[in-house]
Design a protein around this motif. Structure first.
Motif, PDB file in Angstrom:
ATOM      1  N   TRP A 287       5.879 -39.733 -21.002  1.00  0.00           N
ATOM      2  CA  TRP A 287       5.823 -38.981 -19.330  1.00  0.00           C
ATOM      3  C   TRP A 287       5.194 -37.806 -19.356  1.00  0.00           C
ATOM      4  O   TRP A 287       4.359 -37.481 -18.026  1.00  0.00           O
ATOM      5  CB  TRP A 287       7.402 -38.387 -19.103  1.00  0.00           C
ATOM      6  CG  TRP A 287       8.454 -40.103 -19.038  1.00  0.00           C
ATOM      7  CD1 TRP A 287       7.887 -41.287 -19.244  1.00  0.00           C
ATOM      8  CD2 TRP A 287       9.638 -39.775 -19.082  1.00  0.00           C
ATOM      9  NE1 TRP A 287       9.016 -42.152 -18.806  1.00  0.00           N
ATOM     10  CE2 TRP A 287      10.302 -41.408 -19.124  1.00  0.00           C
ATOM     11  CE3 TRP A 287      11.176 -38.896 -19.240  1.00  0.00           C
ATOM     12  CZ2 TRP A 287      11.939 -41.296 -19.253  1.00  0.00           C
ATOM     13  CZ3 TRP A 287      12.201 -39.393 -19.117  1.00  0.00           C
ATOM     14  CH2 TRP A 287      12.122 -40.091 -18.978  1.00  0.00           C
ATOM     15  N   GLY A 288       4.691 -37.333 -19.527  1.00  0.00           N
ATOM     16  CA  GLY A 288       4.258 -35.682 -20.149  1.00  0.00           C
ATOM     17  C   GLY A 288       2.285 -36.190 -19.253  1.00  0.00           C
ATOM     18  O   GLY A 288       2.149 -35.132 -18.151  1.00  0.00           O
ATOM     19  N   HIS A 289       1.978 -37.406 -19.309  1.00  0.00           N
ATOM     20  CA  HIS A 289       1.018 -37.415 -18.546  1.00  0.00           C
ATOM     21  C   HIS A 289       0.662 -38.323 -16.705  1.00  0.00           C
ATOM     22  O   HIS A 289      -0.346 -38.412 -16.318  1.00  0.00           O
ATOM     23  CB  HIS A 289       0.074 -37.564 -19.496  1.00  0.00           C
ATOM     24  CG  HIS A 289      -0.564 -37.048 -20.295  1.00  0.00           C
ATOM     25  ND1 HIS A 289      -1.553 -35.907 -20.847  1.00  0.00           N
ATOM     26  CD2 HIS A 289      -0.473 -37.377 -21.580  1.00  0.00           C
ATOM     27  CE1 HIS A 289      -1.402 -35.150 -21.502  1.00  0.00           C
ATOM     28  NE2 HIS A 289      -0.223 -36.889 -22.692  1.00  0.00           N
ATOM     29  N   LEU A 290       1.959 -38.383 -16.772  1.00  0.00           N
ATOM     30  CA  LEU A 290       2.734 -39.216 -15.340  1.00  0.00           C
ATOM     31  C   LEU A 290       2.117 -38.107 -13.734  1.00  0.00           C
ATOM     32  O   LEU A 290       2.753 -37.402 -14.138  1.00  0.00           O
ATOM     33  CB  LEU A 290       3.738 -40.006 -15.320  1.00  0.00           C
ATOM     34  CG  LEU A 290       3.991 -40.906 -16.233  1.00  0.00           C
ATOM     35  CD1 LEU A 290       5.093 -41.742 -16.299  1.00  0.00           C
ATOM     36  CD2 LEU A 290       2.705 -42.048 -16.383  1.00  0.00           C
ATOM     37  N   PRO A 291       1.914 -39.395 -12.686  1.00  0.00           N
ATOM     38  CA  PRO A 291       2.027 -38.162 -12.113  1.00  0.00           C
ATOM     39  C   PRO A 291       3.597 -38.187 -11.481  1.00  0.00           C
ATOM     40  O   PRO A 291       4.632 -38.896 -11.853  1.00  0.00           O
ATOM     41  CB  PRO A 291       0.929 -39.140 -10.578  1.00  0.00           C
ATOM     42  CG  PRO A 291       1.887 -40.644 -11.235  1.00  0.00           C
ATOM     43  CD  PRO A 291       1.854 -40.130 -13.074  1.00  0.00           C
ATOM     44  N   ALA A 292       4.281 -36.542 -10.959  1.00  0.00           N
ATOM     45  CA  ALA A 292       5.357 -36.674 -10.619  1.00  0.00           C
ATOM     46  C   ALA A 292       6.484 -37.185  -9.818  1.00  0.00           C
ATOM     47  O   ALA A 292       4.847 -37.592  -8.806  1.00  0.00           O
ATOM     48  CB  ALA A 292       5.696 -35.007  -9.886  1.00  0.00           C
ATOM     49  N   PRO A 293       7.059 -38.124  -9.709  1.00  0.00           N
ATOM     50  CA  PRO A 293       7.907 -39.277  -9.330  1.00  0.00           C
ATOM     51  C   PRO A 293       7.915 -38.386  -8.313  1.00  0.00           C
ATOM     52  O   PRO A 293       9.560 -37.329  -8.794  1.00  0.00           O
ATOM     53  CB  PRO A 293       8.758 -39.364 -10.478  1.00  0.00           C
ATOM     54  CG  PRO A 293       9.009 -39.028 -11.036  1.00  0.00           C
ATOM     55  CD  PRO A 293       8.182 -38.145 -11.038  1.00  0.00           C
ATOM     56  N   ALA A 294       7.850 -39.098  -6.856  1.00  0.00           N
ATOM     57  CA  ALA A 294       9.298 -38.398  -5.856  1.00  0.00           C
ATOM     58  C   ALA A 294      11.165 -38.460  -5.424  1.00  0.00           C
ATOM     59  O   ALA A 294      12.008 -37.944  -5.087  1.00  0.00           O
ATOM     60  CB  ALA A 294       9.008 -38.782  -4.116  1.00  0.00           C
ATOM     61  N   HIS A 295      10.833 -39.691  -6.729  1.00  0.00           N
ATOM     62  CA  HIS A 295      12.105 -40.074  -6.940  1.00  0.00           C
ATOM     63  C   HIS A 295      12.690 -40.624  -7.984  1.00  0.00           C
ATOM     64  O   HIS A 295      12.127 -41.331  -8.634  1.00  0.00           O
ATOM     65  CB  HIS A 295      12.800 -41.027  -5.279  1.00  0.00           C
ATOM     66  CG  HIS A 295      13.046 -40.490  -3.715  1.00  0.00           C
ATOM     67  ND1 HIS A 295      13.728 -39.283  -3.969  1.00  0.00           N
ATOM     68  CD2 HIS A 295      12.044 -40.441  -3.352  1.00  0.00           C
ATOM     69  CE1 HIS A 295      13.406 -39.185  -2.425  1.00  0.00           C
ATOM     70  NE2 HIS A 295      12.289 -40.213  -2.085  1.00  0.00           N
ATOM     71  N   MET A 296      13.689 -40.643  -8.796  1.00  0.00           N
ATOM     72  CA  MET A 296      14.287 -41.032  -9.828  1.00  0.00           C
ATOM     73  C   MET A 296      15.340 -41.706  -9.518  1.00  0.00           C
ATOM     74  O   MET A 296      17.230 -41.331  -9.346  1.00  0.00           O
ATOM     75  CB  MET A 296      14.474 -40.279 -10.863  1.00  0.00           C
ATOM     76  CG  MET A 296      14.562 -40.514 -12.339  1.00  0.00           C
ATOM     77  SD  MET A 296      15.972 -40.566 -12.438  1.00  0.00           S
ATOM     78  CE  MET A 296      16.990 -41.364 -14.169  1.00  0.00           C
TER      79      MET A 296
END
Length: 260
Positions: free
Chosen positions: A46-55
């Motif tokens: 997850w360290g290089h993923l774009p920030a999700p708006a929702h989870m």
């Protein structure tokens, strides 16, 4: 409007980052991690993923594992996402929960049924539905034409069956066998017995649902070990990669406002 879906099973955590929270959304990234390695998610996967708006997640492995997942989310301050977890309800996304105690239904079963039913409806099909998940445990669910979950079966998966026989039977060691019509060695007899037990459970519930609804049901199968069952099934079925993600997308569309 990116959306992170998380499916925490009994042995593995599966995740997928989608372009938006809704059916048919494009997958931006996805991965799988064994539960013993959850603590490296924030740094690695997850360290290089774009920030999700929702989870939105589905967890059956217990509160301790859920807390470990949430701790990994907290280690990514740029994300600032509030974790939400599906809890079975009396009704959600068009599915009615017929369990005696609705909150005691496994979240994975509930979410997978929602995903399967909407997959059927998206094709314009209205018929009863059998939903099979083949993993550490096996579940077989019955849904009527109107979208009511009537009830289902739970039985041990292949691994649990074989380990139970090995631990409870003197001198029996469980090697890997083949599924055959008439097993002539212990290895094949064990593998065939477990496979046919699962296939038989599906066939029995299929018959019950067809009689109850007066119409033959569709059948969808999912889970990491679903491919093992394919040659031994007695009814036509659709093998779906991950009905739980399909269900999470359906629920997320309604919770977070994306069009269904």
């Amino acid at each position: 409007m990116t959306f992170l879906a998380i499916d925490v099973g009994n042995t593995r955590l599966k995740w997928a980052l989608y372009e938006q929270p809704g059916p048919g959304a494009a997958v931006l990234a996805q991965g799988v991690e064994f539960l013993e390695h959850i603590e490296r998610l924030a740094e690695d996967s997850w360290g290089h993923l774009p920030a999700p708006a929702h989870m939105l997640g589905c967890v059956v492995a217990g509160d301790t594992v859920k807390r470990r997942v949430q701790e990994q989310l907290e280690l990514l301050p740029p994300w600032d996402v509030v974790p939400q977890w599906v809890v079975p309800a009396l009704q959600e996304a068009g599915l009615v929960n017929g369990y005696d105690h609705p909150l005691r239904l496994g979240a994975d079963r509930w979410v997978a049924m929602i995903g399967a039913r909407h997959r059927l409806l998206a094709r314009g099909e209205r018929q009863p539905l059998i939903v099979v998940m083949v993993g550490t445990a096996v579940t077989v669910e019955a849904i009527d034409t109107e979208g009511r979950f009537l009830g289902g079966l739970i039985l041990p998966g292949h691994g649990i069956m074989l380990r139970a026989l090995e631990s409870g039977t003197a001198g029996l060691h469980v090697p890997t066998g083949e599924v055959t019509l008439f097993p002539t060695n212990t290895s094949d007899a064990l593998t065939s017995g477990g496979t046919y037990a699962i296939a038989g459970a599906v066939e029995r519930l299929f018959q019950h649902l067809a009689q109850h609804c007066g119409q033959e049901p569709a059948c969808m199968m999912t889970g990491g070990a679903g491919w093992k069952m394919a040659p031994s099934m007695t009814r036509p079925f659709e093998l779906v990669d991950n009905l739980i993600f399909d269900g999470l997308l359906e629920i997320a569309a309604r919770r977070f406002g994306a069009p269904a």
